[in-house]
Design a protein around this motif. Structure first.
Motif, short mmCIF file in Angstrom:
data_model
loop_
_atom_site.label_atom_id
_atom_site.label_comp_id
_atom_site.label_asym_id
_atom_site.label_seq_id
_atom_site.Cartn_x
_atom_site.Cartn_y
_atom_site.Cartn_z
N ASP A 1 -11.09 -0.27 4.23
CA ASP A 1 -11.27 -1.32 3.24
C ASP A 1 -9.93 -1.95 2.86
O ASP A 1 -9.82 -3.18 2.76
CB ASP A 1 -11.95 -0.75 1.99
CG ASP A 1 -13.29 -0.11 2.29
OD1 ASP A 1 -14.17 -0.81 2.83
OD2 ASP A 1 -13.44 1.09 2.02
N ALA A 2 -8.93 -1.11 2.66
CA ALA A 2 -7.60 -1.62 2.32
C ALA A 2 -7.06 -2.53 3.44
O ALA A 2 -6.45 -3.57 3.17
CB ALA A 2 -6.64 -0.46 2.07
N ALA A 3 -7.32 -2.15 4.68
CA ALA A 3 -6.85 -2.96 5.80
C ALA A 3 -7.57 -4.31 5.84
O ALA A 3 -6.96 -5.35 6.11
CB ALA A 3 -7.06 -2.21 7.10
N ALA A 4 -8.88 -4.30 5.55
CA ALA A 4 -9.63 -5.55 5.54
C ALA A 4 -9.15 -6.47 4.42
O ALA A 4 -9.05 -7.70 4.61
CB ALA A 4 -11.13 -5.26 5.37
N ILE A 5 -8.84 -5.90 3.25
CA ILE A 5 -8.31 -6.69 2.14
C ILE A 5 -6.96 -7.29 2.51
O ILE A 5 -6.69 -8.47 2.25
CB ILE A 5 -8.20 -5.81 0.88
CG1 ILE A 5 -9.60 -5.40 0.40
CG2 ILE A 5 -7.44 -6.54 -0.23
CD1 ILE A 5 -9.58 -4.26 -0.60
N GLU A 6 -6.12 -6.49 3.13
CA GLU A 6 -4.80 -6.97 3.54
C GLU A 6 -4.92 -8.09 4.56
O GLU A 6 -4.19 -9.09 4.50
CB GLU A 6 -3.98 -5.82 4.11
CG GLU A 6 -2.49 -6.06 4.14
CD GLU A 6 -1.85 -5.98 2.76
OE1 GLU A 6 -0.69 -6.38 2.64
OE2 GLU A 6 -2.52 -5.53 1.81
N ARG A 7 -5.85 -7.96 5.49
CA ARG A 7 -6.05 -9.02 6.49
C ARG A 7 -6.49 -10.32 5.81
O ARG A 7 -6.01 -11.41 6.15
CB ARG A 7 -7.09 -8.59 7.52
CG ARG A 7 -6.58 -7.61 8.56
CD ARG A 7 -7.56 -7.44 9.70
NE ARG A 7 -8.80 -6.78 9.28
CZ ARG A 7 -8.99 -5.46 9.30
NH1 ARG A 7 -8.01 -4.65 9.68
NH2 ARG A 7 -10.15 -4.94 8.94
N ALA A 8 -7.40 -10.20 4.86
CA ALA A 8 -7.90 -11.40 4.18
C ALA A 8 -6.79 -12.07 3.37
O ALA A 8 -6.67 -13.30 3.37
CB ALA A 8 -9.08 -11.04 3.28
N LEU A 9 -5.97 -11.29 2.68
CA LEU A 9 -4.86 -11.85 1.91
C LEU A 9 -3.84 -12.51 2.82
O LEU A 9 -3.31 -13.59 2.51
CB LEU A 9 -4.18 -10.76 1.08
CG LEU A 9 -4.97 -10.20 -0.10
CD1 LEU A 9 -4.29 -8.96 -0.65
CD2 LEU A 9 -5.14 -11.24 -1.19
N THR A 10 -3.58 -11.89 3.94
CA THR A 10 -2.60 -12.44 4.88
C THR A 10 -3.09 -13.75 5.46
O THR A 10 -2.34 -14.74 5.53
CB THR A 10 -2.33 -11.43 6.01
OG1 THR A 10 -1.81 -10.22 5.44
CG2 THR A 10 -1.32 -11.98 7.01
N ARG A 11 -4.33 -13.78 5.89
CA ARG A 11 -4.87 -14.96 6.55
C ARG A 11 -4.95 -16.16 5.62
O ARG A 11 -4.84 -17.30 6.06
CB ARG A 11 -6.24 -14.65 7.15
CG ARG A 11 -6.17 -13.63 8.28
CD ARG A 11 -7.53 -13.11 8.65
NE ARG A 11 -8.35 -14.17 9.22
CZ ARG A 11 -9.65 -14.04 9.47
NH1 ARG A 11 -10.26 -12.91 9.17
NH2 ARG A 11 -10.33 -15.04 9.99
N THR A 12 -5.15 -15.92 4.32
CA THR A 12 -5.26 -17.01 3.36
C THR A 12 -3.93 -17.27 2.64
O THR A 12 -3.90 -18.03 1.67
CB THR A 12 -6.35 -16.71 2.32
OG1 THR A 12 -6.14 -15.40 1.78
CG2 THR A 12 -7.73 -16.77 2.95
N GLU A 13 -2.86 -16.64 3.10
CA GLU A 13 -1.51 -16.84 2.55
C GLU A 13 -1.46 -16.54 1.05
O GLU A 13 -0.89 -17.29 0.26
CB GLU A 13 -1.01 -18.26 2.83
CG GLU A 13 -0.89 -18.57 4.32
CD GLU A 13 -0.31 -19.95 4.59
OE1 GLU A 13 -0.12 -20.72 3.62
OE2 GLU A 13 -0.05 -20.26 5.75
N LEU A 14 -2.04 -15.42 0.67
CA LEU A 14 -2.09 -15.03 -0.73
C LEU A 14 -1.33 -13.74 -1.03
O LEU A 14 -1.44 -13.22 -2.14
CB LEU A 14 -3.56 -14.87 -1.17
CG LEU A 14 -4.37 -16.15 -1.27
CD1 LEU A 14 -5.84 -15.81 -1.48
CD2 LEU A 14 -3.87 -17.04 -2.39
#
Length: 253
Positions: A112-125
């Protein structure tokens, strides 16, 4: 993956969507049409949020028959608007996208932490992860809500006007993100108003007018000057710029 068979929706005694049928699988699929045509209503019906007549099948299963948690794992939904009613941090908001994958009272795990990190990275957040969501600009808030939807990593992503409140640069970035989701194997269905963006970034367009599907196919097939005139009531230039489709409304009929 998604089959619509004569889908109709009535709201307040009024027919909003009528007899829409389509098989939708893979790629970025744009739902376009005038205001009030029924686009958002159709998306909400596909998400299982409102009742409908006809059949909506997700991988062969009626969407209404899916248990809520299973439906939330299969369908990521980005609604219209950017309202958030709690002062969550960006990271906490994005983490909500992982709730369908967690057992009751379970804590998020490494996946879950990895998925959250991917989403934050992809949206530049990443730089905004600790900021309260109610302190962000409209565009930043829109990207945070998209990140929450991306964190689900569902096979179907429904995005209702994902470009609202975004400047041109971030509009391009969001469409690139949606294409990346499709490249990952997801089916992406997005409600769009900008016809040039729809023509450039979508693999397929469904044109809705007065609740009915009036055209379905590749952007160059759907978006002709005659059809734009008959559906939107405007004359339009349909051409290219630097090899990319360009559609410019010129005048109201």
């Amino acid at each position: 993956m998604v089959r619509l068979d004569r889908v109709s929706v009535s709201l307040g005694g009024r027919h909003v969507v009528e007899d829409v049928s389509a098989d939708l699988s893979g790629g970025v699929i744009g739902l376009i049409g005038p205001n009030g045509a029924g686009k958002s209503t159709l998306v909400r019906a596909v998400a299982g949020l409102i009742p409908s007549d006809g059949a909506i099948l997700i991988e062969g299963t009626p969407v209404a028959a899916l248990p809520p948690r299973e439906r939330a794992r299969r369908i990521a939904y980005l609604p219209q608007g950017q309202s958030v009613h709690w002062p969550l941090t960006v990271e906490r908001l994005v983490a909500l996208g992982r709730l369908p994958h967690l057992a009751p009272f379970a804590r998020p795990g490494a996946g879950d932490a990895a998925a959250i990190e991917r989403a934050l990275t992809r949206t530049e957040l990443l730089d905004l992860r600790d900021r309260p969501i109610d302190e962000l600009s409209g565009g930043e808030r829109a990207r945070a809500l998209l990140a929450r939807a991306l964190a689900v990593e569902a096979p179907l992503l429904l995005a209702d006007e994902p470009l609202a409140a975004l400047d041109p640069a971030h509009q391009i970035e969001v469409m690139a993100l949606l294409r990346a989701e499709a490249a990952r194997g997801a089916t992406v269905i997005a409600v769009l108003h900008d016809l040039t963006i729809a023509a450039r970034w979508c693999d397929r367009l469904l044109l809705i007018d007065q609740g009915r599907l009036v055209a379905d196919g590749a952007p160059r097939v759907v978006l002709t000057a005659d059809r734009i005139g008959s559906v939107y009531g405007v004359s339009a230039f349909v051409g290219e710029a630097e090899g990319q489709p360009l559609i410019v409304p010129l005048a109201h009929h």
